[in-house]
Design a protein around this motif. Structure first.
Motif, PDB file in Angstrom:
ATOM      1  N   ILE A   1       7.382   9.168  -5.875  1.00 14.71           N
ATOM      2  CA  ILE A   1       7.348   8.572  -7.214  1.00 14.71           C
ATOM      3  C   ILE A   1       7.141   9.656  -8.263  1.00 14.71           C
ATOM      4  O   ILE A   1       7.822   9.673  -9.294  1.00 14.71           O
ATOM      5  N   GLU A   2       6.233  10.579  -8.022  1.00 17.39           N
ATOM      6  CA  GLU A   2       5.998  11.664  -8.969  1.00 17.39           C
ATOM      7  C   GLU A   2       7.233  12.557  -9.099  1.00 17.39           C
ATOM      8  O   GLU A   2       7.575  12.997 -10.197  1.00 17.39           O
TER       9      GLU A   2
ATOM     10  N   ASP B   1       4.639   8.386  -0.412  1.00 17.08           N
ATOM     11  CA  ASP B   1       5.193   7.483  -1.418  1.00 17.08           C
ATOM     12  C   ASP B   1       4.825   7.960  -2.821  1.00 17.08           C
ATOM     13  O   ASP B   1       5.669   7.990  -3.715  1.00 17.08           O
ATOM     14  N   ARG B   2       3.573   8.330  -3.007  1.00 17.61           N
ATOM     15  CA  ARG B   2       3.127   8.820  -4.317  1.00 17.61           C
ATOM     16  C   ARG B   2       3.864  10.093  -4.707  1.00 17.61           C
ATOM     17  O   ARG B   2       4.246  10.271  -5.864  1.00 17.61           O
ATOM     18  N   TYR B   3       4.096  10.967  -3.741  1.00 18.40           N
ATOM     19  CA  TYR B   3       4.839  12.195  -3.997  1.00 18.40           C
ATOM     20  C   TYR B   3       6.262  11.871  -4.454  1.00 18.40           C
ATOM     21  O   TYR B   3       6.769  12.460  -5.410  1.00 18.40           O
TER      22      TYR B   3
ATOM     23  N   GLN C   1       0.840  -1.191   0.000  1.00 20.58           N
ATOM     24  CA  GLN C   1       0.000   0.000   0.000  1.00 20.58           C
ATOM     25  C   GLN C   1       0.876   1.242   0.000  1.00 20.58           C
ATOM     26  O   GLN C   1       1.786   1.351   0.811  1.00 20.58           O
ATOM     27  N   MET C   2       0.606   2.146  -0.924  1.00 24.50           N
ATOM     28  CA  MET C   2       1.358   3.397  -0.960  1.00 24.50           C
ATOM     29  C   MET C   2       0.573   4.476  -0.223  1.00 24.50           C
ATOM     30  O   MET C   2      -0.643   4.555  -0.343  1.00 24.50           O
ATOM     31  N   ASN C   3       1.314   5.293   0.502  1.00 22.21           N
ATOM     32  CA  ASN C   3       0.674   6.435   1.141  1.00 22.21           C
ATOM     33  C   ASN C   3       0.936   7.681   0.293  1.00 22.21           C
ATOM     34  O   ASN C   3       1.584   7.606  -0.756  1.00 22.21           O
ATOM     35  N   ASP C   4       0.436   8.823   0.717  1.00 21.63           N
ATOM     36  CA  ASP C   4       0.594  10.057  -0.054  1.00 21.63           C
ATOM     37  C   ASP C   4       2.064  10.436  -0.234  1.00 21.63           C
ATOM     38  O   ASP C   4       2.461  10.923  -1.289  1.00 21.63           O
TER      39      ASP C   4
END
Length: 58
Positions: free
Chosen positions: A14-15, A10-12, A5-8
């Motif tokens: 990656i972006e 993690d998404r940041y 599960q990715m949290n916010d």
């Protein structure tokens, strides 16, 4: 590869890595200073992505 599960955050990360990669693709290879900066940024982005994966393995 295990899914997680990715949290916010993690998404940041990656972006941000995707943005750095896009910037590197447009880089003028004749500009040594820009090359050095970009390589440094890519190293940081990769290290952060690997850290994110390592956190999930624990």
């Amino acid at each position: 590869m295990a899914r997680f599960q990715m949290n916010d955050h993690d998404r940041y990360r990656i972006e941000a890595a995707r943005r750095e990669l896009a910037t590197a693709k447009e880089l003028d290879m004749g500009d040594d200073e820009a090359m050095a900066r970009t390589i440094g940024r890519l190293e940081v982005a990769l290290a952060q992505l690997l850290e994110m994966l390592d956190e999930e393995e624990r």
